[in-house]
Design a protein around this motif. Structure first.
Motif, PDB file in Angstrom:
ATOM      1  N   TRP A 106     -11.243 -14.274   8.206  1.00 46.93           N
ATOM      2  CA  TRP A 106     -11.209 -13.290   7.132  1.00 46.93           C
ATOM      3  C   TRP A 106     -10.321 -12.098   7.487  1.00 46.93           C
ATOM      4  CZ3 TRP A 106     -13.286 -15.297   2.993  1.00 46.93           C
ATOM      5  CH2 TRP A 106     -14.292 -16.250   3.138  1.00 46.93           C
ATOM      6  N   GLY A 109      -6.888 -11.670   5.363  1.00 43.36           N
ATOM      7  CA  GLY A 109      -7.163 -11.294   3.966  1.00 43.36           C
ATOM      8  C   GLY A 109      -7.658  -9.860   3.873  1.00 43.36           C
ATOM      9  N   GLY A 110      -8.581  -9.483   4.780  1.00 40.90           N
ATOM     10  CA  GLY A 110      -9.082  -8.113   4.800  1.00 40.90           C
ATOM     11  C   GLY A 110      -8.002  -7.117   5.164  1.00 40.90           C
ATOM     12  N   ILE A 113      -5.949  -6.395   2.064  1.00 45.01           N
ATOM     13  CA  ILE A 113      -6.671  -5.486   1.156  1.00 45.01           C
ATOM     14  C   ILE A 113      -6.652  -4.057   1.707  1.00 45.01           C
ATOM     15  CG2 ILE A 113      -8.970  -4.935   0.254  1.00 45.01           C
ATOM     16  CD1 ILE A 113      -9.446  -7.991   0.106  1.00 45.01           C
ATOM     17  N   VAL A 116      -3.173  -2.481   1.157  1.00 47.22           N
ATOM     18  CA  VAL A 116      -2.939  -2.044  -0.229  1.00 47.22           C
ATOM     19  C   VAL A 116      -3.802  -0.813  -0.541  1.00 47.22           C
ATOM     20  CG1 VAL A 116      -3.233  -2.705  -2.653  1.00 47.22           C
ATOM     21  CG2 VAL A 116      -2.241  -4.325  -1.029  1.00 47.22           C
ATOM     22  N   GLY A 117      -5.061  -0.846  -0.053  1.00 47.03           N
ATOM     23  CA  GLY A 117      -5.969   0.263  -0.350  1.00 47.03           C
ATOM     24  C   GLY A 117      -5.616   1.557   0.354  1.00 47.03           C
ATOM     25  N   SER A 130     -11.005   1.407   2.279  1.00 45.92           N
ATOM     26  CA  SER A 130     -10.090   0.443   2.912  1.00 45.92           C
ATOM     27  C   SER A 130     -10.008   0.686   4.417  1.00 45.92           C
ATOM     28  CB  SER A 130      -8.702   0.515   2.280  1.00 45.92           C
ATOM     29  OG  SER A 130      -8.094   1.760   2.557  1.00 45.92           O
ATOM     30  N   TRP A 134     -11.102  -1.978   7.206  1.00 46.74           N
ATOM     31  CA  TRP A 134     -10.174  -2.331   8.292  1.00 46.74           C
ATOM     32  C   TRP A 134     -10.839  -2.173   9.667  1.00 46.74           C
ATOM     33  CZ3 TRP A 134      -5.908  -4.750   9.503  1.00 46.74           C
ATOM     34  CH2 TRP A 134      -5.240  -4.435  10.674  1.00 46.74           C
TER      35      TRP A 134
END
Length: 197
Positions: A106, A109-110, A113, A116-117, A130, A134
């Motif tokens: 994961w 993918g995390g 995200i 972007v966040g 975010s 992280w």
């Protein structure tokens, strides 16, 4: 000392020349060779090129042939792996990783995200969430990797006490496999999730 370039005597020449009747020449084929008293042995056919000339492949056939060879090589690598995947210790490490769910799958993918966040255009709350995600993913991956390495070290010492495998290399191999998506792992997993190793 006899001369090297002297002529043969005429009686030797007469003995060497035999007369052939016209009937004998008519019966024999053009490339006839007289028998030597034994049959000429056949040449082995193993490893020889095909007798007939093969026609050159067209561009489409050559492209299809290359594509098929690449697909066969990829499926063989997916099934058996490469030189770095050889050895019973590596198989054990793969089975340990493949028998459990890992945080590493994961992680990417995390990370996307979180990337972007954490953009400056996002609201402060989204950036905070975010960054927390992280940090949690990174911490979870470190803890999961330590647990995997401890389990592999324990099993290798039990099952292969005289191994010459470097444990650091084996740990890195297992951690890199744990962050790869299960469907993309090569060699393909041989155990199911939850199986006892």
């Amino acid at each position: 000392m006899p001369s090297l370039f002297r002529r043969k005597s005429t009686d030797l020449v007469d003995e060497a020349v035999t007369s052939v009747t016209p009937e004998e020449t008519a019966e024999r084929p053009r490339g006839y060779t007289p028998a030597k008293g034994r049959e000429t042995p056949k040449r082995p056919t193993v490893g020889r090129r095909p007798a007939g000339p093969t026609r050159p492949l067209t561009k489409e056939e050559e492209r299809e042939r290359r594509r098929q060879l690449r697909a066969e090589a990829a499926s063989e690598f997916r099934r058996e792996g490469g030189p770095r995947d050889r050895g019973p210790e590596r198989l054990l490490a793969r089975n340990v990783v493949d028998s459990r769910r890992t945080v590493g799958t994961w992680f990417f993918g995390g990370a996307l995200i979180a990337l972007v966040g954490s953009n400056a255009a996002m609201p402060a709350l989204v950036r905070l969430i975010s960054n927390v995600v992280w940090g949690a993913l990174a911490l979870g991956m470190v803890v999961d990797s330590v647990l995997i390495c401890r389990k592999i070290g324990k099993l290798v010492r039990e099952r292969f006490p005289k191994t010459d495998q470097r444990m650091g290399s084996l740990y890195l191999y297992a951690v890199m496999r744990s962050i790869t998506f299960r469907r993309m792992r090569a060699p393909a997993p041989q155990v199911n999730l939850g199986d006892k190793v």
